[in-house]
Design a protein around this motif. Structure first.
Motif, PDB file in Angstrom:
ATOM      1  N   ARG A  65      -1.422   1.893   3.697  1.00  0.00           N
ATOM      2  CA  ARG A  65      -2.185   0.670   3.390  1.00  0.00           C
ATOM      3  C   ARG A  65      -3.686   0.956   3.197  1.00  0.00           C
ATOM      4  O   ARG A  65      -4.553   0.253   3.687  1.00  0.00           O
ATOM      5  CB  ARG A  65      -1.988  -0.382   4.485  1.00  0.00           C
ATOM      6  N   GLY A  66      -3.970   2.006   2.430  1.00  0.00           N
ATOM      7  CA  GLY A  66      -5.363   2.376   2.137  1.00  0.00           C
ATOM      8  C   GLY A  66      -5.783   1.887   0.756  1.00  0.00           C
ATOM      9  O   GLY A  66      -5.337   0.831   0.291  1.00  0.00           O
ATOM     10  N   ALA A  67      -6.624   2.686   0.093  1.00  0.00           N
ATOM     11  CA  ALA A  67      -7.196   2.299  -1.218  1.00  0.00           C
ATOM     12  C   ALA A  67      -6.099   2.149  -2.268  1.00  0.00           C
ATOM     13  O   ALA A  67      -6.118   1.214  -3.078  1.00  0.00           O
ATOM     14  CB  ALA A  67      -8.216   3.345  -1.663  1.00  0.00           C
ATOM     15  N   PHE A  68      -5.102   3.084  -2.270  1.00  0.00           N
ATOM     16  CA  PHE A  68      -4.043   3.027  -3.283  1.00  0.00           C
ATOM     17  C   PHE A  68      -3.194   1.766  -3.097  1.00  0.00           C
ATOM     18  O   PHE A  68      -2.790   1.133  -4.073  1.00  0.00           O
ATOM     19  CB  PHE A  68      -3.165   4.280  -3.188  1.00  0.00           C
ATOM     20  N   TYR A  69      -2.960   1.424  -1.821  1.00  0.00           N
ATOM     21  CA  TYR A  69      -2.174   0.220  -1.539  1.00  0.00           C
ATOM     22  C   TYR A  69      -2.855  -1.015  -2.150  1.00  0.00           C
ATOM     23  O   TYR A  69      -2.200  -1.871  -2.739  1.00  0.00           O
ATOM     24  CB  TYR A  69      -2.016   0.051  -0.020  1.00  0.00           C
ATOM     25  N   LYS A  70      -4.192  -1.101  -1.997  1.00  0.00           N
ATOM     26  CA  LYS A  70      -4.927  -2.256  -2.554  1.00  0.00           C
ATOM     27  C   LYS A  70      -4.782  -2.318  -4.076  1.00  0.00           C
ATOM     28  O   LYS A  70      -4.580  -3.385  -4.652  1.00  0.00           O
ATOM     29  CB  LYS A  70      -6.405  -2.157  -2.187  1.00  0.00           C
ATOM     30  N   MET A  71      -4.878  -1.137  -4.722  1.00  0.00           N
ATOM     31  CA  MET A  71      -4.739  -1.103  -6.191  1.00  0.00           C
ATOM     32  C   MET A  71      -3.347  -1.546  -6.605  1.00  0.00           C
ATOM     33  O   MET A  71      -3.184  -2.316  -7.562  1.00  0.00           O
ATOM     34  CB  MET A  71      -4.987   0.324  -6.714  1.00  0.00           C
ATOM     35  N   ALA A  72      -2.344  -1.030  -5.913  1.00  0.00           N
ATOM     36  CA  ALA A  72      -0.957  -1.380  -6.252  1.00  0.00           C
ATOM     37  C   ALA A  72      -0.724  -2.872  -6.045  1.00  0.00           C
ATOM     38  O   ALA A  72      -0.037  -3.528  -6.837  1.00  0.00           O
ATOM     39  CB  ALA A  72       0.000  -0.545  -5.394  1.00  0.00           C
ATOM     40  N   ARG A  73      -1.317  -3.403  -4.961  1.00  0.00           N
ATOM     41  CA  ARG A  73      -1.160  -4.838  -4.701  1.00  0.00           C
ATOM     42  C   ARG A  73      -1.829  -5.649  -5.807  1.00  0.00           C
ATOM     43  O   ARG A  73      -1.288  -6.648  -6.285  1.00  0.00           O
ATOM     44  CB  ARG A  73      -1.778  -5.168  -3.342  1.00  0.00           C
TER      45      ARG A  73
END
Length: 1518
Positions: A1505-1513
């Protein structure tokens, strides 16, 4: 005689008396002659000039001059002179009435005529003032003529003081004094007219306000020459262009005349069609014209013959040019006639001088009279000749301005089909080379009629001198004509071939410069270098053939005057042994032969110039006759399309049976596969396509966002405002809506940052957002948006759609047509058009189309799962998402590599500015952007303008040119030059010995021996001439080849940063104009310079005037060359921006037309041309300034030679005297030519200096290492090990990426993601060593890439770049420029890249010609071709830089499956916007602020749930 009674009642005063005037030691004119001719001559001049002058003044009103002291004085003097004349008339009446003695009629007639003339003169003075004339040449010549005539009478009255008539003497002396005052006043200049341009201009050209004397001697430029002598001239020293020379005045005149010509041809074209129909009807009624079609059209067919009789008329560009520039140019013809006649005065006075020396009883004053007459005539001839040249050069300058302007205007309206036939290279050549050809021709075009006139006059005087023997010389000249006619015809053929090669070369160079990044990434530099060299070799082969012809031509024409002299002298002495060749006959004839040499030498040059200009004329006519876009193709009503459209009338339709009506204020989405005609639909709405049938209507002004963003080389703010008026609040609103605020924080100078050509220092997404912001800022009624969201990240795309395009965006009330591949936007569209193969297959709202269960709904259900946005999740403003990137300007993709070396970016020292609040109302809250730093615009400078060198051209430049020719060849040329001129000198000395031979029994005994030696010397001369001409031309070609090759190699070896800061116009200018100068101009100028130099030296030996010759001209020349050289440099430097702007315009014509900004761009182009001519105009005036002064030095030398001959006539042999004066007569022209040629050599050698400039710029690492120990097939695994890797764009900036440590195993698929400016592309640039590492290393399969040659590295890894670049040429060449693969392999690559069916459907398959930049393919098809390139190379490492941005979802899916299957074992690095494409990758690298933020498998990163998670969301994937 009756006339004698007119002068005196008792006929005691004759009109003419030879004994009193000529045969006397103290000559004087008769009283009758003085009272008639000397009084009437100035009057006659003024009355003849007045009507024409009044008409001229009426048509050239410069404004009104207020009554000044000078004007009052002129008027007062004129009135006083009128009163004096009438006083003489009244005195005559008084004499008659008092009857003391009856005055002769002349005493009434002459003062009356003179009084009326003085009244006319006074009225002219006032009329000139009212018309704004500050200094009058007509009046100055009148006062000068009147004073000269009065001076003769003045001398006579002083000699006849015994018989004094008090009244007439008193009035005459007052009259004479007033004439002196009037002449002095007319030399002064009046104040400028009210409201004149000079008053408004900050730096006006002083020519308009200069006096007449200053204008004819070109004294008005002396200030600039002095400035240039003291310090190198700069742009601020240049004067404004005269109003009549500016583009806005000159170009419309030519365009208007050309349009009239085209209209005339259209009208006659209608008549042509009628005649053709009529003939067809006639022949159809005849039996043999009714044959089957297959038999029609064979030889002898009457139908075909009839058609050939009816040639379709063409508009005449030549006639349009004549009508535009003819009237002004005709003045030069008048000057030329006077100069040609005066040219023959010299030999005639020489004849009289030799007769005077031989006649010891002749009074001495006759010798001095001839000398004075010779000096006056040569001075007048010099002034008229320079004025003639000035008119010619100004005409040439205007012609160039007009041609460039006309070509530019045409380029803005040319149709798409015609645009394909005229490449950028060809059009640039039209503006540079062809326009220059016309300029060069204009200078000498008058020689076409002047040369025959000079020849006829020379032959006439020779006939007077030598009788019928001259016919032998005429026969020689006639024999020369066919030889030269053949040479001229062949030259024309070569000229056409050379221009064609030049066009192809410049076109290829232009494309290479536009696609230089691709060339470097693929390591294709050598392949394209070979292609350019191949074209260059064909160009040089033609030049070499032309050089042989040129040497032949020079041989015939240099030998022509000598052969004419030899044949004439031979026949003269052989037809009668009593024909003695004495000094008078020989040297008067020699002087005439020398005059004959100039027209005979000039004719081949003029014919060659005419041949070149005729080729250029045809090329220009063809271009200007090209089909234009249909003006009436778009009607201004509601937006609707109904019709069939094609890119060319000759091709099959692209859009078929379209019928669509777009409601006002609606959002229309256009979807379809790659190549289905989506972009073509927008082009049809813009009127860019040929409408074969139907109608297009668009209501209101249009804004257009093209699929590939067109960015200008100016500041970011200027790119967005696009010439519109400034509205700050609206501007800020647009910047926020288009998601540009964070980018402005990143840029060194904010929105004042300069953007490079084609947006080189912006990423693809930033370019697209700037392009969109431009459209939004312009606030138009209709918006045509061609996939503007393809190059941006998903969350940015959503933000832009919501803020700008969507139902709640800034454009919500506008009509929007959006081409898109983003399926998530479709539900919000009012109308969706589904396109397949140029047809609309489905149309309706989203709900309607989904309900119909057609192809659209099936496609939507298949792909919407990967493209939907999760609207239930947490909502973030775009500004919040971007907050992290605000301070990270150093991580920005391309920007910082290219700023000026002296700009220092300092973050700490800037003063804080006011924080900006952006209101995003529909988000429901306000978000504060972090406090901005005040930015310095200087920091944002990017491109380096072409700089002019200063000071003398370095000897190293001359040495470089000599080395390029070859030292041995240079030495041989010099020896042949020397031989030619020594033999020439000796032959003339031999002739003087011959004329001094004693005459025995009426004949000269040694004449046959003298004749034989004279002929032998002539033959030797001819051989030497041929040798040096050939060696110089061949040397010039060798130099051209070497200089071009070395410049091409130097440019291609330059790093990417060099191309980003150097405008392409600078480079194109070097390869076009400067190379043309080196090819054609420099060899011929050096040839002429050497010829004149030797001529001068031989003349100096004869004249013994070495000191005068050396001191005067050399000091004048030093004074002159300092300014002339610098002006040439400034002119060269200011030429580049013309081509840069033109290139930029050609790339963005559709955008410029869509926004209706043509007029602004035309103004900008005109301004750049005028800026260039500002430096050119003083250089041509400086040339005239020098020529006038040098010719006067030469005239003094001639006069002194004559004067010494008169003084020493007792001790001088006629032969030596004749030789000295005939050489002196030549010296004037030779002096002028020497300094002109020496300065031309120096000013043109600047081309070599500018070409050599690029050898000193920084270079990339070596392409190939000599001792390369790379294993074959490397890399075999594709392991990439990045250790402590940092990269900075410039040594004084922070690293763009910092301390990257990652290890990628062979065969892994790695996605690289991050916000704009995170350093994604910087990493790939480091991998390909486009930018070298600042710290750390990258190892591929254990090999440090820093130790490899660049080509060894780049040819073994592959990239599919973000911008798909194609080159003009076949599809096969674009896929495989080295011809390394078989056709079978290429077809397989096309199959895997889903292009096989498309290429198979093309008529020429793999040989299909791609137009410049691949414009005849859609962007998606170009992207697929780039994929095919990668499939062909099939290297172990593949990099994809947002490679699928321009394709639809289905094609993207196919590409991804191809990459997965074909590159299964390869290491794949993908920079991705569409996160769904990398969700199944092995690992994902997340970059932030140039550092590694996260690096793991996608599933692990989502779990963290880091930076990549935010982008994917944000992308709706979780």
């Amino acid at each position: 005689m009756e006339f004698d009674k007119f002068c005196s009642v008792d006929s005691s005063d004759p009109f003419w008396d030879w004994n009193r005037t000529w045969y006397t030691a103290n000559p004087d004119l008769t009283q009758c002659f003085q009272n008639t001719v000397l009084v009437w001559l100035p009057c006659l001049y003024l009355w003849m000039c007045a009507p024409l002058y009044l008409l001229y003044l009426r048509g050239h009103d410069r404004g009104y001059i207020c009554m000044s002291h000078l004007n009052k004085a002129k008027t007062a003097v004129g009135l006083l002179l009128w009163i004096i004349c009438w006083a003489d008339v009244f005195y005559s009446f008084w004499e008659r009435s008092h009857g003391s003695r009856v005055p002769a009629p002349v005493y009434l007639v002459s003062p009356t005529l003179l009084g009326l003339t003085m009244l006319l003169a006074t009225m002219l003075i006032q009329y000139e003032r009212m018309k704004g004339v500050q200094s009058s040449g007509v009046m100055l010549i009148y006062w000068l003529l009147a004073l000269l005539c009065a001076t003769v009478t003045f001398r006579s009255k002083i000699l006849q003081l015994s018989a004094v008539y008090v009244w007439r003497y008193t009035t005459f002396y007052i009259y004479y004094a007033l004439l002196l005052v009037a002449l002095f006043l007319s030399c002064l200049t009046d104040q400028p007219p009210l409201f004149s341009q000079a008053v408004k201009d900050s730096n006006p050209c002083p020519e308009l306000g200069a006096s007449f004397l200053s204008r004819i001697t070109f004294w008005w430029i002396t200030n600039m020459m002095m400035t240039g002598y003291k310090h190198p001239l700069e742009e601020k020293d240049l004067w404004s262009l005269n109003p009549e020379d500016r583009s806005h005045r000159v170009v419309p005149q030519l365009v208007c005349r050309w349009n009239a010509e085209c209209q005339k041809v259209k009208r006659s074209g209608v008549q042509y069609s009628r005649k053709r129909l009529w003939l067809e009807n006639i022949y159809n009624n005849v039996h043999h014209c009714g044959r089957p079609v297959s038999s029609v059209g064979r030889a002898g067919d009457p139908c075909t013959e009839a058609e050939s009789l009816l040639q379709l008329p063409r508009p005449s560009l030549l006639w349009a040019l004549c009508l535009t520039f003819g009237p002004y140019f005709l003045i030069s013809c008048l000057y030329k006639i006077i100069q040609d006649i005066l040219m023959f005065v010299g030999p005639e006075i020489l004849r009289l001088l030799i007769r005077f020396v031989n006649n010891s009883s002749a009074p001495s004053w006759q010798g001095y009279f001839y000398t004075a007459l010779l000096f006056i005539c040569t001075c007048v001839q010099s002034l008229i000749l320079q004025k003639y040249f000035h008119v010619c050069f100004v005409s040439g300058m205007r012609l160039r301005t007009a041609i460039i302007g006309a070509v530019y205007r045409k380029a803005l309206v040319i149709s798409s089909a015609a645009r394909r036939t005229s490449t950028v290279g060809e059009i640039v050549n039209l503006m540079s080379v062809d326009a220059q050809r016309f300029m060069d021709l204009i200078t000498y075009i008058n020689m076409i009629w002047s040369a025959p006139l000079q020849v006829v006059l020379a032959l006439y005087f020779l006939w007077q001198n030598l009788g019928p023997s001259v016919l032998a010389g005429v026969a020689v000249m006639v024999l020369m004509v066919p030889v030269n006619a053949v040479i001229a015809m062949k030259t024309k053929t070569y000229q056409v071939a050379q221009m064609k090669s030049k066009d192809n070369r410049i076109k290829l160079m232009n494309e290479m410069l536009n696609g230089i990044k691709v060339l470097k990434l693929y390591a294709w530099e050598l392949a394209f270098k070979d292609k350019v060299s191949e074209i260059r070799e064909s160009e040089l082969r033609v030049l070499k053939k032309a050089a042989y012809l040129g040497a032949m031509s020079t041989f015939t024409w240099v030998c022509a005057p000598f052969l004419v002299a030899l044949s004439t002298f031979t026949v003269y002495v052989l037809i009668d042994e009593h024909n003695v060749l004495d000094a008078q006959k020989a040297f008067v004839s020699l002087a005439l032969f020398n005059i004959l040499r100039f027209p005979l030498n000039m004719l081949p040059m003029v014919i060659s110039s005419m041949v070149q200009a005729s080729v250029s004329l045809k090329r220009l006519r063809v271009f200007l006759s090209h089909e234009e876009l249909q003006e009436d193709s778009v009607e201004h009503k509601a937006v609707a399309v109904d019709g069939v459209f094609s890119w060319s009338r000759t091709e099959s339709p692209i859009l078929k049976k379209l019928t669509v009506h777009i409601p006002e204020g609606s959002l229309v989405a256009v979807v379809g596969h790659v190549g289905s005609g989506k972009s073509s639909l927008l082009s049809a709405l813009l009127g860019e396509m040929d409408k074969l049938e139907g109608t297009v209507t668009v209501k209101g002004w249009v804004a257009y966002v093209p699929q590939q963003a067109w960015i200008q080389n100016s500041t970011l703010k200027e790119n967005i405002m696009f010439g519109q008026e400034r509205r700050d609040s609206w501007y800020q609103c647009v910047v926020d809506a288009c998601a540009l605020r964070p980018d402005l924080e990143i840029l060194p100078a904010g929105d004042e940052t300069e953007i490079g050509e084609k947006g080189v220092n912006l990423s693809g997404g930033q370019k697209q957002r700037v392009s969109l912001a431009r459209a939004v800022y312009c606030d138009r009624a209709v918006y045509l948006l061609d996939d503007p969201l393809s190059a941006v990240d998903a969350h940015v795309g959503k933000h832009i759609f919501d803020q700008v395009i969507g139902p709640q965006g800034l454009l919500k009330d506008k009509t929007r047509v959006l081409v898109t591949h983003g399926l998530s936007y479709l539900p919000q569209a009012d109308l969706i058009l589904v396109m397949v193969e140029g047809q609309i297959t489905e149309m309706g709202s989203y709900q309607q189309l989904m309900a119909t269960e057609g192809a659209f709904s099936e496609f939507q259900r298949t792909y919407s799962a990967v493209d939907h946005t999760d609207n239930n999740g947490e909502t973030h403003t775009y500004t919040e998402l971007y907050t992290a990137t605000v301070s990270v300007y150093h991580g920005f993709v391309y920007l910082l590599c290219v700023f000026h070396f002296h700009c220092i970016v300092s973050c700490g020292s800037s003063s804080p500015g006011v924080s900006t609040v952006s209101k995003l109302s529909q988000m429901g809250k306000e978000d504060k952007v972090p406090s901005k730093k005040a930015k310095n615009p200087e920091v944002g400078k990017l491109t380096e303008a072409d700089k002019a060198s200063t000071g003398q051209v370095k000897l190293s430049v001359f040495w470089a040119y000599l080395k390029a020719i070859g030292v041995l060849l240079s030495f041989i040329s010099l020896l042949l030059f020397l031989a030619h001129h020594l033999v020439s000198l000796f032959s003339n000395y031999w002739l003087s010995l011959w004329t001094d031979d004693p005459v025995v029994n009426g004949t000269q005994p040694n004449r046959l021996m003298r004749l034989g030696v004279y002929g032998g010397l002539g033959l030797t001369q001819g051989v030497a001439v041929f040798g040096y001409s050939l060696s110089m031309s061949i040397g010039g070609i060798l130099a051209s080849r070497y200089l071009h090759e070395s410049m091409l190699y130097d440019v291609l070896r330059s790093p990417m940063s060099f191309f980003e800061r150097t405008p392409s116009g600078n480079l194109v200018n070097r390869f076009a104009k400067e190379m043309d100068t080196i090819d054609s101009v420099i060899p011929s100028i050096i040839k002429m310079f050497m010829a004149t130099l030797y001529e001068i030296d031989s003349n100096s030996l004869i004249d013994m005037l070495e000191v005068i010759k050396r001191l005067c001209p050399s000091s004048v020349q030093r004074f002159y060359v300092a300014s002339s050289r610098q002006l040439k440099r400034l002119e060269s430097v200011s030429r580049s921006p013309i081509y840069t702007h033109f290139n930029e315009t050609l790339l963005g014509t559709s955008v410029i037309r869509a926004f209706g900004e043509q007029e602004r761009f035309i103004r900008e182009s005109d301004q750049r041309v005028d800026h260039n001519q500002k430096a050119y105009y003083p250089s041509i005036v400086a040339n005239r300034w020098l020529a006038v002064r040098l010719e006067f030095v030469g005239n003094f030398i001639v006069s002194f030679a004559a004067l010494f001959a008169v003084i020493a006539r007792e001790s001088l042999s006629p032969g030596i005297m004749g030789l000295a004066i005939s050489y002196a007569l030549q010296l004037t022209a030779s002096l002028t030519w020497l300094v002109r040629m020496s300065s031309d050599v120096e000013t043109n050698i600047v081309a070599v200096e500018r070409v050599k400039e690029y050898s000193d710029t920084e270079k990339e690492a070596e392409w190939k290492q000599e001792s390369s120990s790379l294993p074959p097939g490397w890399p075999t695994k594709g392991c990439i090990d990045i250790r402590g890797f940092s990269l900075r764009y410039r040594h004084d900036l922070d690293p763009a990426i910092h301390n990257i440590n990652i290890n990628i195993n062979g065969g892994e698929k790695v996605g690289i993601v991050g916000r704009t400016g995170a350093g994604k592309s910087s990493l790939t640039l480091g991998l390909f060593r486009i930018i070298e590492a600042a710290e750390g290393h990258i190892f591929i399969d254990g090999v440090d890439i820093a130790q490899l040659g660049l080509h060894d590295l780049r040819s073994r890894i592959t990239i599919i770049p973000q911008d798909p670049v194609l080159f003009s040429g076949s599809l096969r060449m674009n896929l495989d420029p080295f011809d390394s693969y078989s056709d079978e392999e290429i077809w397989r690559a096309l199959e895997y890249s889903h292009l096989k069916s498309f290429v198979s459907s093309l008529p020429n398959k793999l040989s299909h010609e791609c137009s410049e930049g691949g414009e005849n393919l859609s962007v998606g098809q170009r992207q697929l071709l780039c994929l095919a390139r990668a499939l062909l190379r099939k290297t172990q490492i593949l990099v994809l830089d947002e490679a699928t941005a321009a394709v639809d979802m289905e094609t993207d899916n196919l590409i991804q499956s191809t990459i997965r299957s074909q590159f299964e074992d390869c290491t794949v690095l993908t920079i991705a916007h569409r996160l769904n494409t990398i969700m199944d990758y092995t690992r994902v690298l997340v970059l932030d602020k140039g550092e590694t933020a996260e690096f793991d498998s996608p599933s692990s990163l989502i779990a963290q749930r880091g930076a990549f998670y935010k982008m994917a969301r944000d992308a709706g994937l979780v």
